[in-house]
Design a protein around this motif. Structure first.
Motif, short mmCIF file in Angstrom:
data_model
loop_
_atom_site.label_atom_id
_atom_site.label_comp_id
_atom_site.label_asym_id
_atom_site.label_seq_id
_atom_site.Cartn_x
_atom_site.Cartn_y
_atom_site.Cartn_z
N TYR B 425 -88.52 -9.56 118.22
CA TYR B 425 -88.69 -9.74 116.78
C TYR B 425 -87.60 -8.96 116.08
O TYR B 425 -87.18 -7.91 116.54
N ARG B 426 -87.18 -9.50 114.96
CA ARG B 426 -86.31 -8.68 114.13
C ARG B 426 -87.11 -8.35 112.86
O ARG B 426 -87.78 -9.21 112.29
N LEU B 427 -87.01 -7.11 112.47
CA LEU B 427 -87.75 -6.68 111.29
C LEU B 427 -87.11 -7.26 110.04
O LEU B 427 -85.91 -7.49 110.01
N PRO B 428 -87.90 -7.44 109.00
CA PRO B 428 -87.28 -7.79 107.72
C PRO B 428 -86.40 -6.62 107.26
O PRO B 428 -86.78 -5.47 107.42
N SER B 429 -85.23 -6.93 106.75
CA SER B 429 -84.33 -5.88 106.26
C SER B 429 -84.84 -5.37 104.91
O SER B 429 -85.69 -6.00 104.28
N PHE B 430 -84.29 -4.27 104.47
CA PHE B 430 -84.64 -3.76 103.14
C PHE B 430 -84.33 -4.81 102.07
O PHE B 430 -85.07 -4.96 101.11
N ASN B 431 -83.23 -5.51 102.22
CA ASN B 431 -82.92 -6.55 101.23
C ASN B 431 -83.97 -7.67 101.25
O ASN B 431 -84.37 -8.16 100.20
N ASP B 432 -84.39 -8.08 102.44
CA ASP B 432 -85.40 -9.13 102.53
C ASP B 432 -86.68 -8.71 101.81
O ASP B 432 -87.34 -9.51 101.17
N LEU B 433 -87.02 -7.45 101.97
CA LEU B 433 -88.31 -6.98 101.49
C LEU B 433 -88.29 -6.56 100.02
O LEU B 433 -89.24 -6.80 99.29
N TYR B 434 -87.19 -5.92 99.63
CA TYR B 434 -87.26 -5.20 98.36
C TYR B 434 -86.14 -5.53 97.40
O TYR B 434 -86.03 -4.91 96.36
N TYR B 435 -85.27 -6.47 97.73
CA TYR B 435 -84.16 -6.74 96.84
C TYR B 435 -84.68 -7.14 95.48
O TYR B 435 -85.59 -7.97 95.36
N SER B 436 -84.10 -6.56 94.48
CA SER B 436 -84.55 -6.78 93.11
C SER B 436 -84.65 -8.26 92.79
O SER B 436 -83.73 -9.02 93.05
N LEU B 437 -85.76 -8.68 92.25
CA LEU B 437 -86.00 -10.06 91.83
C LEU B 437 -85.92 -11.07 92.98
O LEU B 437 -85.69 -12.24 92.77
#
Lengths: 384, 657
Positions: B425-437
């Motif tokens: 599995y690859r984890l969701p990246s910070f951008n995938d999870l929390y990127y603004s809007l």
């Protein structure tokens, strides 16, 4: 006779030329337009394309035969090697000319409505939307804002140079196709409409909302006096404005996008006689269009639930009030763009995944007549 | 002297020990799918790691063009987020977007570059090595001290695009400590001609200036071996942007990025008994990026001026126990803590604590070998969440189990077969999870299931040798994280909706011949990759069953190398078949096939020969090399809208002492 375009308040009388045009050899998909043929000659469809992919394209549906022709600009203008450009953002007809705003190319492209051949390509930085009076085209532009900052030795960030410039409205002479000045409006202006010697500009603040220090949207309509080309007043509506329409009878309608969190999208209105008295007609506007004196909206009350499948509904507003709910089976469609050809005939663009070609759906008297594959992000329409 | 490239079984050692001192050795179950190895002082056929990886079967290198353009690797269509890049066994990671730019690694630093699809066989791996879908292992070159307590190398490389790239390295023995200190500087104006819709134009704003400083130390401590790498990299570059229609009044791009990457990593490996060994590893990294679109220089730019600071602390304990001569078990446990800070609007300041544990076992007899492991990965994220009435600090927990099994069977001396099944599995990246809007904090990890086999044959007849490999595989990517628009065209979100089925085969044949002596040799390699990577996301959609973007159905190449005493010559042709820039496989989005040919020639000189004296045997040694890239001046694009450079040349001069 159909009245202009989405953002065109003034009604232009159009004289149809009768000689055969050069684009008649173009072939395309056949669709059924028999229930509503006669309403117009052509329905132009501007596919925005994907930013950075240079794949904006102009399609048109030819009446009365029902031929849908894709990528007409590239086909009719092989000498413009780069094609229409990157991100088609608005389209409007004036006289015998079709004006297209190509956002990320910095170009306002003018072609003949008869055969889509190029008349002029005018440079405007980050152009967004367009409206006309009888002498000028007015184009909203985002050009300008910036902020710089730095981390200090403790790792705290502070703004060192901050200049979130407001957007502009550029004025282009309809005859010479030359830019003749610009006027500063609000942050990241979007829609623009002309009525009674004044321009009404919807300011979004879409970029300001991402920028330090305030991270806030704009919420104003700038009213420009066309004769002096100066902002005469500013009206506070709601945050993140999108489209603006004039019903030709003194009512101005403005759609908003909200903040994607707790302020919902909506349709607001004010009368030009008392612009500061703004009223909300209804929340939930995903896409909108004007026909005659009626603004049509499609929206969903689950708009900020990113995981839900949405149920969309269609309604209208007239004389500043919500008037009609229209039954339309929109299941399986995610409306991206909307056009009303006549009160019984609706076109709804669906951008799909926004990367691959989208679809154009045609509804007549409440029934879906057909759905065809078009360009990437079918976003803007005009008929002549 | 060894041949220019080795990649197949015959040229590798066949036993692997836990550490340099351990007497307990295991046999490899899986060999690298591809590998290049270099002898000390050997001239690399290409200075960039990304260029060498491009010549591997099953690999697509995404390259935005130019010296400073982003270069990422995709293996067997899994997506670059599933590929782990390991530097001496420690992951080079990027929690923000999971993209590692290979362009910043210079091939000179490494003695071997190996690609693994199945699990690498080695004792004392980190748990992260078990958790990667596919892995690229970069092995740092060891200090080279034959003639005394110090040696060194200076090199100057210069050529097209105004590129000047000097570097120096110095090896030293300080008592029991081996030290290598290196420094490198690179500048390139990034200007090259390209075809702008029928008009020749020059690529602008693609310049780069970068510098690297590093130091490596290794020695013995408490009966074990330790190593330490201190690394600093900084660059300032422009992004030339995609080739689009743009009014002549405005520039294409004024975007700039400055970044600074500092890390320290190290290990301590000890054999407590002949059968029980441990390895402790750690890493701290600090990565800062400043991105600015410079709207004051480009009225077409969206006005962004953003800063990102990413930090990561990592520790790993690996233990290996030999239960019998044919049987060992390994337990690896990794901990990591990541932070990301930025001045992007509504930024949620994500923090991530992660545990990865791997239990592995190896059974090795000479003709039959097996490896199996199970990985458990758990992450805790903390982030700001916007709630009614303000912001609050939220947390989420994710965990996954990742099993894998590999088998090896050698039915005959000339034939080896291995096969593997692996789920990662690859984890969701910070951008995938929390990127603004755009981010969606409810994402689950994206899964990749892989089945594959390698059939390897080798033969030798007189001076000739022949090796062949055939590797069929099937991969299934599920819950693929994709950006999709929402009810508002201005608000996108990330969802776990993608499904991709990939069937493929890698084939490679190499034949070589010694010509008289070992220092005269010729090698010819033919490579072919077939990959059918089909989108199976939404049945009935217009794109269902189409090839996913940028994956050619057919690709391959030819490598030719010739070693003739002090001369080395290499030729490489890479062929990429037709591709599409999006899942709609229509003519509008078809990217024409392209082929690219590079050549390099190098010669070594002994200063003793040139100067007529012999101060120290073989050294000092002077090497002069010339690399000619894109010899036929092909106009091609790897990524739509990003033209690649035409013919270019690079001269290198190196003095080793």
């Amino acid at each position: 006779m159909l009245c202009g375009a989405l953002f065109l308040g003034a009604c232009q009388k159009i004289d149809y030329r009768e000689e055969p045009s050069k684009d008649e050899e173009l072939t395309g998909q056949l669709v059924d337009v028999s229930p509503f043929s006669g309403a117009a000659r052509k329905l132009f469809v501007l596919n925005e394309g994907q930013m950075g992919s240079n794949n904006a394209s102009l399609d048109f549906l030819r009446f009365p035969f029902g031929i849908y022709i894709s990528d007409a600009f590239a086909k009719m203008n092989p000498s413009v090697g780069a094609g229409l450009g990157d991100v088609g953002n608005d389209i409007a007809v004036i006289g015998e000319e079709l004006w297209m705003v190509v956002n990320n190319s910095g170009i306002v492209e003018v072609v003949s409505v008869f055969d889509e051949t190029e008349v002029a390509a005018i440079s405007v930085p980050t152009p967004r939307n367009i409206a006309f009076d009888d002498k000028y085209a007015y184009v909203t532009s985002w050009a300008g804002a910036f902020a710089t900052g730095a981390y200090d030795e403790y790792g705290n960030y502070s703004i060192t140079d901050y200049y979130n410039t407001k957007g502009q409205v550029y004025r282009i002479n309809l005859k010479t196709k030359q830019v003749e000045g610009s006027v500063e409006v609000g942050y990241q202006p979007e829609g623009i409409a002309y009525y009674g010697g004044k321009l009404y500009v919807a300011n979004s603040g879409g970029i300001s909302s991402q920028l330090p220090p305030s991270y806030s949207y704009d919420s104003t309509v700038s009213i420009i006096d066309a004769a002096s080309f100066k902002v005469s007043s500013t009206v506070d509506v709601q945050i993140n404005l999108k489209d603006v329409y004039s019903d030709g009878a003194g009512n101005i309608y403005v759609t908003t996008l909200g903040n994607f969190w707790d302020v919902h999208s909506g349709l607001y209105t004010f009368n030009v006689s008392n612009p500061t008295s703004v009223s909300l007609i209804s929340n939930y506007v995903s896409v909108s269009a004007i026909y005659g004196d009626t603004v049509y909206c499609i929206g969903t009350d689950t708009e900020f639930d990113w995981s839900a499948a949405h149920e969309y509904s269609l309604w209208g507003a007239q004389n500043g009030k919500k008037t009609i709910g229209i039954s339309l089976d929109l299941s399986g469609i995610a409306p991206y763009s909307f056009f009303v050809l006549d009160p019984n005939t609706f076109f709804i663009g669906d951008a799909g995944d926004y990367v691959n070609p989208g679809t154009l759906n045609c509804f007549h008297r409440g029934n879906k007549l057909w759905s065809i594959q078009v360009g990437v992000c079918p976003g803007h329409f005009v008929a002549y | 002297m060894l041949s220019v490239c080795c990649g197949l079984s015959a040229q590798q050692t066949d036993t692997l020990s836990a550490s340099q001192v351990s007497t307990y050795k295991v046999l490899p179950v899986v060999r690298p799918s591809e590998q290049v190895a270099f002898l000390p002082g050997q001239v690399r056929p290409s200075p960039q790691v990304s260029e060498l990886l491009r010549r591997f079967t099953g690999v697509q290198v995404k390259d935005y063009g130019g010296v400073g353009g982003l270069k990422t690797i995709n293996v067997r269509s899994l997506g670059s987020e599933h590929v782990g890049i390991f530097l001496d066994g420690i992951l080079v990671d990027n929690a923000q977007n999971m993209q590692v730019d290979l362009g910043r690694f210079s091939a000179d630093a490494f003695s071997a570059i190996a690609l693994y699809n199945a699990q690498k066989t080695q004792r004392l791996q980190t748990a992260k090595e078990y958790a990667a879908g596919a892995a690229v292992h970069l092995s740092l070159e060891q200090p080279y001290l034959i003639w005394g307590d110090s040696s060194g190398k200076v090199r100057l490389r210069a050529g097209s695009f105004g590129t000047v790239n000097p570097s120096i390295q110095w090896d030293r023995r300080l008592g029991g400590v081996l030290l290598r200190v290196g420094a490198e500087f690179l500048t390139s104006n990034g200007k090259y001609k390209y075809d702008y819709f029928g008009t020749p134009l020059t690529r602008e704003n693609g310049d780069i200036t970068s510098g690297r400083l590093d130091a490596r130390l290794s020695g013995s401590l408490l009966g074990g071996k330790w190593s330490l790498l201190l690394y600093g990299y900084g660059s300032e570059r422009g992004f030339p942007g995609p080739v689009i229609r743009r009014s002549e009044e405005f520039p294409f791009s004024a975007e700039r990025q400055a970044d600074r990457d500092i890390f320290a990593q190290g290990s301590w490996t000890k054999d407590w008994t002949p059968r029980y060994s441990t390895a402790v590893r750690f890493k701290y990294s600090n990565n800062y990026i400043h991105y600015n679109t410079h709207p004051e220089k480009n009225p077409m730019a969206l006005p962004y001026n953003l800063h990102y600071l990413q930090q990561s602390a990592y520790g790993s304990l690996a233990q290996s126990l030999g239960l019998a001569d044919f049987w060992s078990v390994d337990l690896s446990t990794d901990f990591q803590y990541n932070t990301l800070d930025s001045d992007v609007g509504q930024f949620v300041r994500p923090r991530r604590a992660a545990f990865t544990g791997a239990l592995a076992t190896l059974l090795t007899w000479s003709k039959f070998r097996a490896e199996a492991h199970l990985v458990y990965a758990a992450t805790w994220d903390w982030f700001d969440q916007r709630n009614a009435g303000g912001w609050s600090r939220e947390d989420t927990f994710r965990d996954v189990w990742m099993p894998s099994v590999s088998l090896f069977f050698a039915p005959a001396r000339w034939l080896e077969i291995d096969a593997f099944a692996k789920r990662t599995y690859r984890l969701p990246s910070f951008n995938d999870l929390y990127y603004s809007l755009m981010g969606n904090s409810a994402l689950v990890p994206e899964s990749a299931a892989q089945l594959g086999a390698d059939i390897r044959m080798s033969a030798r007849a007189g001076a000739w040798d022949l090796e062949a490999r055939l590797s069929p595989y099937y991969n299934h990517v599920d819950d693929k994280i994709v950006a999709i628009p929402t009810s508002s065209q201005f608000r996108w979100t990330m969802l776990n909706i993608g499904k991709v089925d990939i069937t493929g085969v890698d084939a490679k044949v190499r034949t070589g011949r010694d010509i008289g002596f070992a220092d005269r040799r010729a090698d010819l390699t033919l490579r072919y990759t077939f990959q059918r990577a089909l989108d199976h996301t939404t049945p009935g959609s217009l794109i269902w069953g189409n090839q996913i973007p940028y994956i050619p159905l057919h690709s391959g190449g030819v490598d030719l190398s010739l070693l003739w005493e002090k001369w080395t010559f290499a030729w490489n042709t890479t062929i990429t078949g037709e591709r599409w820039s999006r899942t709609a496989n229509t003519d509008d989005y078809r990217i024409a096939p392209w082929s690219l040919s590079d050549a390099s020639i190098a010669r070594k000189f002994l200063l003793a020969d040139l100067l007529g004296s012999s101060p120290r045997g073989l050294f000092p040694e002077l090497s002069v090399g010339l690399a000619l890239n894109n010899i036929f001046n092909q106009s091609y694009q790897i990524v739509q809208g990003y033209p690649m450079p035409g013919f270019n040349a690079m001269l290198s001069i190196e003095l080793a002492w």
